[in-house]
Design a protein around this motif. Structure first.
Motif, PDB file in Angstrom:
ATOM      1  N   VAL A  87       0.824  -1.210   0.000  1.00  0.00           N
ATOM      2  CA  VAL A  87       0.000   0.000   0.000  1.00  0.00           C
ATOM      3  C   VAL A  87       0.861   1.263   0.000  1.00  0.00           C
ATOM      4  O   VAL A  87       0.542   2.245  -0.664  1.00  0.00           O
ATOM      5  CB  VAL A  87      -0.978  -0.012   1.204  1.00  0.00           C
ATOM      6  CG1 VAL A  87      -1.701   1.319   1.350  1.00  0.00           C
ATOM      7  CG2 VAL A  87      -1.983  -1.142   1.051  1.00  0.00           C
ATOM      8  N   GLY A  88       1.973   1.239   0.710  1.00  0.00           N
ATOM      9  CA  GLY A  88       2.839   2.413   0.778  1.00  0.00           C
ATOM     10  C   GLY A  88       3.362   2.831  -0.588  1.00  0.00           C
ATOM     11  O   GLY A  88       3.370   4.017  -0.923  1.00  0.00           O
ATOM     12  N   ASP A  89       3.810   1.866  -1.381  1.00  0.00           N
ATOM     13  CA  ASP A  89       4.302   2.189  -2.730  1.00  0.00           C
ATOM     14  C   ASP A  89       3.181   2.749  -3.601  1.00  0.00           C
ATOM     15  O   ASP A  89       3.382   3.698  -4.352  1.00  0.00           O
ATOM     16  CB  ASP A  89       4.892   0.946  -3.400  1.00  0.00           C
ATOM     17  CG  ASP A  89       6.229   0.536  -2.819  1.00  0.00           C
ATOM     18  OD1 ASP A  89       6.839   1.342  -2.079  1.00  0.00           O
ATOM     19  OD2 ASP A  89       6.666  -0.602  -3.105  1.00  0.00           O
ATOM     20  N   ALA A  90       2.010   2.151  -3.501  1.00  0.00           N
ATOM     21  CA  ALA A  90       0.870   2.628  -4.287  1.00  0.00           C
ATOM     22  C   ALA A  90       0.469   4.037  -3.857  1.00  0.00           C
ATOM     23  O   ALA A  90       0.175   4.890  -4.698  1.00  0.00           O
ATOM     24  CB  ALA A  90      -0.309   1.676  -4.145  1.00  0.00           C
ATOM     25  N   MET A  91       0.471   4.302  -2.561  1.00  0.00           N
ATOM     26  CA  MET A  91       0.111   5.635  -2.069  1.00  0.00           C
ATOM     27  C   MET A  91       1.117   6.682  -2.536  1.00  0.00           C
ATOM     28  O   MET A  91       0.740   7.790  -2.899  1.00  0.00           O
ATOM     29  CB  MET A  91       0.001   5.634  -0.539  1.00  0.00           C
ATOM     30  CG  MET A  91      -1.215   4.902  -0.032  1.00  0.00           C
ATOM     31  SD  MET A  91      -1.337   4.892   1.765  1.00  0.00           S
ATOM     32  CE  MET A  91      -1.914   6.554   2.038  1.00  0.00           C
ATOM     33  N   GLN A  92       2.397   6.321  -2.540  1.00  0.00           N
ATOM     34  CA  GLN A  92       3.429   7.253  -2.991  1.00  0.00           C
ATOM     35  C   GLN A  92       3.211   7.631  -4.453  1.00  0.00           C
ATOM     36  O   GLN A  92       3.328   8.792  -4.833  1.00  0.00           O
ATOM     37  CB  GLN A  92       4.819   6.658  -2.803  1.00  0.00           C
ATOM     38  CG  GLN A  92       5.940   7.575  -3.245  1.00  0.00           C
ATOM     39  CD  GLN A  92       5.998   8.864  -2.444  1.00  0.00           C
ATOM     40  OE1 GLN A  92       5.687   8.890  -1.258  1.00  0.00           O
ATOM     41  NE2 GLN A  92       6.388   9.940  -3.081  1.00  0.00           N
ATOM     42  N   ASP A  93       2.872   6.650  -5.274  1.00  0.00           N
ATOM     43  CA  ASP A  93       2.627   6.917  -6.682  1.00  0.00           C
ATOM     44  C   ASP A  93       1.440   7.863  -6.858  1.00  0.00           C
ATOM     45  O   ASP A  93       1.502   8.820  -7.631  1.00  0.00           O
ATOM     46  CB  ASP A  93       2.383   5.612  -7.439  1.00  0.00           C
ATOM     47  CG  ASP A  93       2.322   5.830  -8.935  1.00  0.00           C
ATOM     48  OD1 ASP A  93       3.229   6.491  -9.478  1.00  0.00           O
ATOM     49  OD2 ASP A  93       1.358   5.359  -9.560  1.00  0.00           O
ATOM     50  N   MET A  94       0.359   7.617  -6.144  1.00  0.00           N
ATOM     51  CA  MET A  94      -0.813   8.492  -6.231  1.00  0.00           C
ATOM     52  C   MET A  94      -0.461   9.892  -5.724  1.00  0.00           C
ATOM     53  O   MET A  94      -0.883  10.898  -6.297  1.00  0.00           O
ATOM     54  CB  MET A  94      -1.982   7.917  -5.427  1.00  0.00           C
ATOM     55  CG  MET A  94      -2.521   6.605  -5.961  1.00  0.00           C
ATOM     56  SD  MET A  94      -3.168   6.706  -7.639  1.00  0.00           S
ATOM     57  CE  MET A  94      -4.621   7.691  -7.361  1.00  0.00           C
ATOM     58  N   HIS A  95       0.312   9.958  -4.644  1.00  0.00           N
ATOM     59  CA  HIS A  95       0.700  11.247  -4.064  1.00  0.00           C
ATOM     60  C   HIS A  95       1.501  12.084  -5.068  1.00  0.00           C
ATOM     61  O   HIS A  95       1.396  13.308  -5.087  1.00  0.00           O
ATOM     62  CB  HIS A  95       1.513  11.027  -2.787  1.00  0.00           C
ATOM     63  CG  HIS A  95       1.946  12.283  -2.127  1.00  0.00           C
ATOM     64  ND1 HIS A  95       1.063  13.127  -1.481  1.00  0.00           N
ATOM     65  CD2 HIS A  95       3.153  12.866  -2.026  1.00  0.00           C
ATOM     66  CE1 HIS A  95       1.731  14.164  -1.008  1.00  0.00           C
ATOM     67  NE2 HIS A  95       2.994  14.034  -1.326  1.00  0.00           N
ATOM     68  N   GLU A  96       2.270  11.429  -5.913  1.00  0.00           N
ATOM     69  CA  GLU A  96       3.069  12.143  -6.902  1.00  0.00           C
ATOM     70  C   GLU A  96       2.222  12.687  -8.052  1.00  0.00           C
ATOM     71  O   GLU A  96       2.662  13.557  -8.787  1.00  0.00           O
ATOM     72  CB  GLU A  96       4.160  11.222  -7.449  1.00  0.00           C
ATOM     73  CG  GLU A  96       5.227  10.911  -6.417  1.00  0.00           C
ATOM     74  CD  GLU A  96       6.216   9.859  -6.887  1.00  0.00           C
ATOM     75  OE1 GLU A  96       6.106   9.383  -8.041  1.00  0.00           O
ATOM     76  OE2 GLU A  96       7.101   9.511  -6.097  1.00  0.00           O
ATOM     77  N   HIS A  97       0.995  12.181  -8.213  1.00  0.00           N
ATOM     78  CA  HIS A  97       0.154  12.599  -9.334  1.00  0.00           C
ATOM     79  C   HIS A  97      -0.984  13.548  -8.959  1.00  0.00           C
ATOM     80  O   HIS A  97      -1.574  14.167  -9.823  1.00  0.00           O
ATOM     81  CB  HIS A  97      -0.441  11.369 -10.036  1.00  0.00           C
ATOM     82  CG  HIS A  97       0.571  10.612 -10.814  1.00  0.00           C
ATOM     83  ND1 HIS A  97       1.300   9.578 -10.271  1.00  0.00           N
ATOM     84  CD2 HIS A  97       1.001  10.751 -12.089  1.00  0.00           C
ATOM     85  CE1 HIS A  97       2.122   9.104 -11.182  1.00  0.00           C
ATOM     86  NE2 HIS A  97       1.969   9.795 -12.294  1.00  0.00           N
ATOM     87  N   PHE A  98      -1.338  13.628  -7.682  1.00  0.00           N
ATOM     88  CA  PHE A  98      -2.461  14.464  -7.254  1.00  0.00           C
ATOM     89  C   PHE A  98      -1.988  15.543  -6.291  1.00  0.00           C
ATOM     90  O   PHE A  98      -1.110  15.322  -5.475  1.00  0.00           O
ATOM     91  CB  PHE A  98      -3.536  13.612  -6.547  1.00  0.00           C
ATOM     92  CG  PHE A  98      -4.310  12.738  -7.482  1.00  0.00           C
ATOM     93  CD1 PHE A  98      -5.514  13.172  -8.017  1.00  0.00           C
ATOM     94  CD2 PHE A  98      -3.842  11.489  -7.832  1.00  0.00           C
ATOM     95  CE1 PHE A  98      -6.241  12.368  -8.885  1.00  0.00           C
ATOM     96  CE2 PHE A  98      -4.559  10.678  -8.702  1.00  0.00           C
ATOM     97  CZ  PHE A  98      -5.757  11.116  -9.232  1.00  0.00           C
ATOM     98  N   TRP A  99      -2.607  16.713  -6.368  1.00  0.00           N
ATOM     99  CA  TRP A  99      -2.327  17.796  -5.439  1.00  0.00           C
ATOM    100  C   TRP A  99      -3.525  18.728  -5.403  1.00  0.00           C
ATOM    101  O   TRP A  99      -4.415  18.644  -6.231  1.00  0.00           O
ATOM    102  CB  TRP A  99      -1.051  18.545  -5.834  1.00  0.00           C
ATOM    103  CG  TRP A  99      -1.164  19.406  -7.036  1.00  0.00           C
ATOM    104  CD1 TRP A  99      -1.419  20.749  -7.070  1.00  0.00           C
ATOM    105  CD2 TRP A  99      -1.033  19.002  -8.402  1.00  0.00           C
ATOM    106  NE1 TRP A  99      -1.467  21.203  -8.369  1.00  0.00           N
ATOM    107  CE2 TRP A  99      -1.226  20.146  -9.211  1.00  0.00           C
ATOM    108  CE3 TRP A  99      -0.785  17.787  -9.034  1.00  0.00           C
ATOM    109  CZ2 TRP A  99      -1.178  20.102 -10.595  1.00  0.00           C
ATOM    110  CZ3 TRP A  99      -0.733  17.761 -10.415  1.00  0.00           C
ATOM    111  CH2 TRP A  99      -0.925  18.898 -11.174  1.00  0.00           C
ATOM    112  N   CYS A 100      -3.549  19.627  -4.437  1.00  0.00           N
ATOM    113  CA  CYS A 100      -4.625  20.612  -4.310  1.00  0.00           C
ATOM    114  C   CYS A 100      -4.071  21.994  -4.662  1.00  0.00           C
ATOM    115  O   CYS A 100      -2.960  22.331  -4.266  1.00  0.00           O
ATOM    116  CB  CYS A 100      -5.185  20.625  -2.888  1.00  0.00           C
ATOM    117  SG  CYS A 100      -6.079  19.117  -2.471  1.00  0.00           S
TER     118      CYS A 100
END
Length: 88
Positions: free
Chosen positions: A59-72
């Motif tokens: 889950v940590g690797d997947a979350m990091q990938d999503m974090h790199e693509h989304f922002w506010c």
């Protein structure tokens, strides 16, 4: 503002599967905190889903990938915060 509109337009057409599963990027939030809280909830959902699909080992690797693509980011025209993403 042009970058914000471009990012929203790209997000709306770039990857329909992610857009459908994720909170729509055109939803306005009153505060940055509201936007980031929703983004965090979506990130957890997607991370677990990606691990179950075998796309990530944890889950940590997947979350990091999503974090790199989304922002506010705040729209200076209306003052609301919007979730933006880069194309995958």
């Amino acid at each position: 503002m042009t970058m914000l509109k471009t990012a929203i337009a790209l997000a709306a057409i770039a990857i329909p599967a992610v857009t459908l599963a994720h909170t729509p990027v055109d939803v306005p939030y009153e505060t940055r905190g509201d936007c980031e809280a929703q983004m965090a909830q979506d990130n957890i959902f997607h991370a677990r889903d990606k691990v179950q699909q075998g796309k990530y080992d944890n889950v940590g690797d997947a979350m990091q990938d999503m974090h790199e693509h989304f922002w506010c980011e705040q729209n200076p025209d209306d003052g609301f915060w919007y979730m933006l993403r880069t194309p995958f």
